[in-house]
Design a protein around this motif. Structure first.
Motif, PDB file in Angstrom:
ATOM      1  N   TRP A 171       0.835  -1.195   0.000  1.00 57.78           N
ATOM      2  CA  TRP A 171       0.000   0.000   0.000  1.00 57.78           C
ATOM      3  C   TRP A 171       0.870   1.244   0.000  1.00 57.78           C
ATOM      4  O   TRP A 171       1.986   1.259   0.509  1.00 57.78           O
ATOM      5  N   LEU A 172       0.301   2.283  -0.537  1.00 57.36           N
ATOM      6  CA  LEU A 172       0.832   3.619  -0.362  1.00 57.36           C
ATOM      7  C   LEU A 172      -0.005   4.309   0.704  1.00 57.36           C
ATOM      8  O   LEU A 172      -1.211   4.067   0.810  1.00 57.36           O
ATOM      9  N   LEU A 173       0.616   5.154   1.501  1.00 58.08           N
ATOM     10  CA  LEU A 173      -0.121   5.957   2.467  1.00 58.08           C
ATOM     11  C   LEU A 173      -0.106   7.404   2.008  1.00 58.08           C
ATOM     12  O   LEU A 173       0.963   7.986   1.810  1.00 58.08           O
ATOM     13  N   GLY A 174      -1.299   7.972   1.818  1.00 59.73           N
ATOM     14  CA  GLY A 174      -1.391   9.354   1.370  1.00 59.73           C
ATOM     15  C   GLY A 174      -2.297  10.165   2.273  1.00 59.73           C
ATOM     16  O   GLY A 174      -3.121   9.616   3.017  1.00 59.73           O
ATOM     17  N   ASP A 175      -2.168  11.482   2.213  1.00 59.86           N
ATOM     18  CA  ASP A 175      -3.035  12.329   3.030  1.00 59.86           C
ATOM     19  C   ASP A 175      -4.396  12.501   2.363  1.00 59.86           C
ATOM     20  O   ASP A 175      -4.693  11.888   1.330  1.00 59.86           O
TER      21      ASP A 175
END
Length: 293
Positions: A171-175
């Motif tokens: 996964w990528l973590l984004g705001d």
């Protein structure tokens, strides 16, 4: 004939050596601590990089006092480190954090308005992904400052790779400025349960890695930071400098070069919330929250 050839080449070598000494090559008289302080890389890495690129930057002639490759490289490194021409011349287990940062540029001579970002200055909106060691594993530097972070992601090769399942896990973590996707986890906007609050807390702590990565990068190469002024180049050349300093940053990380001291001026706080309809990751995020928190 052979002797004459050797004599000619010896003279050329002597001219090169004399030119090198006349330029006062810093590698010859600075100690290791001073070299890292001024150029952000240690002596052996500068020499390694010079070895890799010297054929591409060697001038075809020594006329007009052309700088040797090592000094060209060090002039560039000094500028990257300070952002000042006058100074130059005088694994979180498959989880990576993603964010955008703005690199200030001078007002372009064409389509000037599209480079003005939400903070009202001209910039390149740069998207980057890093790992737990603060090493860049993906960077996109080509979009003008008015481009939204979600637009930059949706038009990237990285997004295509995830959508086409070429990157099957992780996964990528984004705001909140990014859409919630099957491969991109964003915060829960209005958490109502202890599990959702715990998820948001873990999300913030983990995603902080990319913010720190930007900080270390911009502190190391001050030309990337607004405290060093804005880059006085065309957008195209600015994008090349952004990528070049990101590569140099990774080299520093891999070789455990000490971080530069101080605090950069980062004004990238994302006060924008993604309002689009592309949010296909609700099920994934809900299952993760229920299973892990």
């Amino acid at each position: 004939m052979a002797a004459a050839y050797l004599i000619i080449n010896e003279r050329r070598l002597l001219r090169r050596e004399r030119l090198f000494r006349d330029r006062n090559n810093p590698l010859d008289y600075m100690d290791d601590r001073e070299i890292i302080s001024k150029f952000r890389l240690p002596r052996h890495l500068i020499l390694d990089i010079c070895q890799m690129i010297q054929n591409d930057i060697t001038r075809p002639t020594l006329r007009s006092h052309a700088l040797p490759p090592s000094l060209q490289l060090m002039a560039a490194l000094r500028f990257f480190a300070t952002g000042n021409f006058q100074t130059v011349t005088a694994d979180l287990h498959g989880i990576s954090a993603i964010d955008g940062t703005h690199v200030g540029i001078k007002s372009p001579s064409f389509e000037e308005h599209v480079f003005v970002n939400r903070k009202n200055y001209h910039s390149i909106n740069t998207m980057a992904v890093c790992d737990a060691k603060l090493k860049f594993i993906n960077i996109v530097a080509k979009w003008p400052g008015s481009s939204h972070d979600s637009f930059v992601l949706n038009n990237s090769t990285l997004c295509q790779l995830f959508e086409n399942k070429n990157i099957p896990r992780g996964w990528l973590l984004g705001d909140s400025g990014y859409p919630l996707r099957s491969f991109l986890l964003t915060p829960v906007m209005n958490p109502t349960t202890p599990k959702e609050n715990a998820y948001n807390t873990a999300h913030i702590k983990t995603r902080n890695v990319i913010e720190r990565c930007f900080g270390v990068w911009k502190m190391r190469f001050r030309c990337m930071d607004t405290s060093g002024g804005t880059l006085q180049f065309s957008p195209k050349r600015t994008c090349n400098i952004i990528v070049a300093t990101a590569v140099l940053h990774n080299i520093c990380v891999e070789n455990r070069v000490p971080e530069a001291q101080g605090r950069p001026v980062i004004n990238d706080g994302n006060d924008c919330v993604y309002r689009g309809t592309l949010n296909d990751g609700n099920d994934n995020r809900r299952q993760l929250i229920e299973a892990r928190f």
